[in-house]
Design an enzyme around this catalytic site. Structure first.
Site, PDB file in Angstrom:
ATOM      1  N   LEU A  75       0.853  -1.206   0.000  1.00  0.00           N
ATOM      2  CA  LEU A  75       0.000   0.000   0.000  1.00  0.00           C
ATOM      3  C   LEU A  75       0.875   1.237   0.000  1.00  0.00           C
ATOM      4  CD1 LEU A  75      -2.566  -0.872   2.805  1.00  0.00           C
ATOM      5  CD2 LEU A  75      -3.098  -0.510   0.399  1.00  0.00           C
ATOM      6  N   HIS A  76       0.652   2.133  -0.945  1.00  0.00           N
ATOM      7  CA  HIS A  76       1.404   3.397  -0.896  1.00  0.00           C
ATOM      8  C   HIS A  76       0.681   4.564  -1.542  1.00  0.00           C
ATOM      9  CE1 HIS A  76       2.305   2.232  -4.999  1.00  0.00           C
ATOM     10  NE2 HIS A  76       2.808   3.422  -5.226  1.00  0.00           N
ATOM     11  N   ARG A  77      -0.489   4.331  -2.162  1.00  0.00           N
ATOM     12  CA  ARG A  77      -1.185   5.429  -2.863  1.00  0.00           C
ATOM     13  C   ARG A  77      -1.617   6.513  -1.885  1.00  0.00           C
ATOM     14  NH1 ARG A  77      -0.298   5.378  -7.546  1.00  0.00           N
ATOM     15  NH2 ARG A  77      -0.137   3.288  -8.339  1.00  0.00           N
ATOM     16  N   PRO A  78      -1.449   7.786  -2.285  1.00  0.00           N
ATOM     17  CA  PRO A  78      -1.930   8.876  -1.433  1.00  0.00           C
ATOM     18  C   PRO A  78      -3.382   8.682  -0.996  1.00  0.00           C
ATOM     19  CG  PRO A  78      -0.729   9.772  -3.327  1.00  0.00           C
ATOM     20  CD  PRO A  78      -0.776   8.273  -3.503  1.00  0.00           C
ATOM     21  N   ASP A 108      -2.444  -1.607  -3.871  1.00  0.00           N
ATOM     22  CA  ASP A 108      -2.961  -0.439  -4.585  1.00  0.00           C
ATOM     23  C   ASP A 108      -1.959  -0.007  -5.660  1.00  0.00           C
ATOM     24  OD1 ASP A 108      -0.956   0.779  -3.110  1.00  0.00           O
ATOM     25  OD2 ASP A 108      -2.296   2.050  -1.931  1.00  0.00           O
TER      26      ASP A 108
END
Ligand code: UD1
Length: 369
Positions: free
Chosen positions: A201-204, A276
């Site tokens: 997970l890393h999406r803003p 993501d």
């Protein structure tokens, strides 16, 4: 004839490697690393593992606001393009470095080739969607990974003779290194036996909003009650995920970002991936591993129609996991006929042909005049 390839962040490197290889010895190539990603674990390790040539130039741009980072890449690249006078600039994917390179080249009247053109999430709250749209408007040669991308570009007024459906170079890299994705070694390293899940997970939109991140962390811990979970954490979002309660336990293993082969070995052996990321949706599709994408949309719908991907809300994750875990394990990788069209390991050579043909055309000479 001279090309400048512009790369900057982790997902660029497996896309650029097969293109550089296929053009090796056929045209002069300069490889620029903007330095958007500077952690060894997001950058250096990929060059080593993928056998990429050392970058000829590293602009050392680093992190910043979107405007600051994009501006720093632009200022650095303007000098590079003026000095090297390339006949074509090749850009990859949808990161800030991609957009910056396309803008600088366009203003200097240097033609641009965009590898992975035409993907659309139709979600302008994603910085990558802004980067994709603007980059494509500025590109002369649009190299696309899936048929839907051809349709998007046509509707946006891109002339058909500029669009080439070439397949997916990131999948060339995956297939080339497949034998190194050692599931048993990954299990041994991380103390896993039986079923396990991998999450990234890393999406803003997922990690910047405290309410969203708390909901996701709860979903991850709940999933781990059923099946052990391995979470390699991108530096972006690490603090927020941990502040929201993500913690290591006997069922949750939190790791640093992994090298390419170690990550894909883990994915290959996983019962499912929760992600993501854009690239992971594609890699899971080809490896034949079920993928639950925790986003409301995807710019890669071919991974749903011809792959293993499914979009899920946090609330849908438990039922989706039940369903996925009950399925018999499919062959890994997925057989060619069950993969998206042209994701066959030969996109690099197709891209090379399209580029060399373009460089030989009167259009290229005119664009460059
Ligand atoms: C970038 C891309 C994203 C891609 C991702 C893959 C943009 C807009 N986004 O996101 O599309 O999916 O790369 O990894 O270009 N950081 C480090 N070390 C690094 C690089 C970044 O710690 O080497 C941290 C910093 O806190 C930085 C933050 O990550 O501020 C964001 O980095 P940035 O390069 O702006 O975007 P990514 O989130 O990495």
């Amino acid at each position: 004839r001279k090309l400048v390839h512009v790369t900057g962040a982790r997902p660029n490197f497996p896309k650029a490697a097969p293109v550089l290889e296929a053009l090796h010895g056929r045209v002069e190539q300069v490889l620029v690393h903007t330095g958007q990603h500077y952690d060894d674990r997001l950058s250096r390790v990929f060059f080593d593992e993928l056998g990429l040539p050392e970058p000829d130039l590293d602009l050392g741009v680093g992190s910043g606001s979107h405007a600051g980072q994009t501006a720093a890449v632009m200022t650095g690249l303007e000098k590079v393009f003026l000095e090297h006078e390339p006949d074509l600039v090749v850009v990859y994917g949808d990161i800030n470095s991609t957009l910056a390179a396309a803008l600088v080249a366009a203003k200097l009247l240097v033609p641009v080739a965009h590898v992975e053109a035409g993907l659309r999430s139709f979600d302008m709250t994603m910085p990558e969607e802004v980067n994709r749209r603007v980059t494509d408007q500025l590109s002369d040669l649009l190299l696309v990974t899936s048929a839907d991308a051809v349709g998007h570009l046509a509707r946006e007024g891109v002339p058909a003779d500029r669009i080439h459906f070439v397949g997916n170079p990131m999948i060339d890299t995956l297939l080339k290194h497949l034998d190194r994705f050692d599931e048993a070694a990954a299990r041994a390293t991380h103390g896993l036996d039986g079923d396990y899940l991998v999450a990234t997970l890393h999406r803003p939109s997922n990690v910047d909003d405290p309410a969203a991140v708390e909901r996701l962390v709860a979903v991850l811990h709940r999933a781990a009650e059923r099946v052990p979970l391995v979470v390699p954490l991108h530096p972006r979002g690490r603090d927020r995920l941990q502040k929201a309660g993500l913690h290591a336990s006997s069922a949750v293993k939190i790791l640093d970002p992994l090298p390419y082969t170690s990550f894909l070995a883990l994915v290959r052996g996983a019962s499912a991936v929760l992600t993501d990321s854009g690239g992971v949706q594609e890699e899971a599709a080809v490896l034949g591993v079920p993928c639950l994408t925790m986003r409301p949309n995807t710019e890669r719908p071919v991974t749903i129609t011809h792959g293993t991907n499914r979009l899920v809300t946090p609330d849908e994750v438990p039922a989706a996991l039940d369903e996925v875990l009950a399925r018999p394990r499919a062959p890994r990788p997925a057989p060619l006929g069950q993969r998206p069209p042209l994701w066959d390991g030969a996109a690099g050579p197709r891209i090379a042909e399209a580029i060399l043909t373009y460089l030989g055309t009167p259009q290229a000479l005119r664009d460059h005049a």
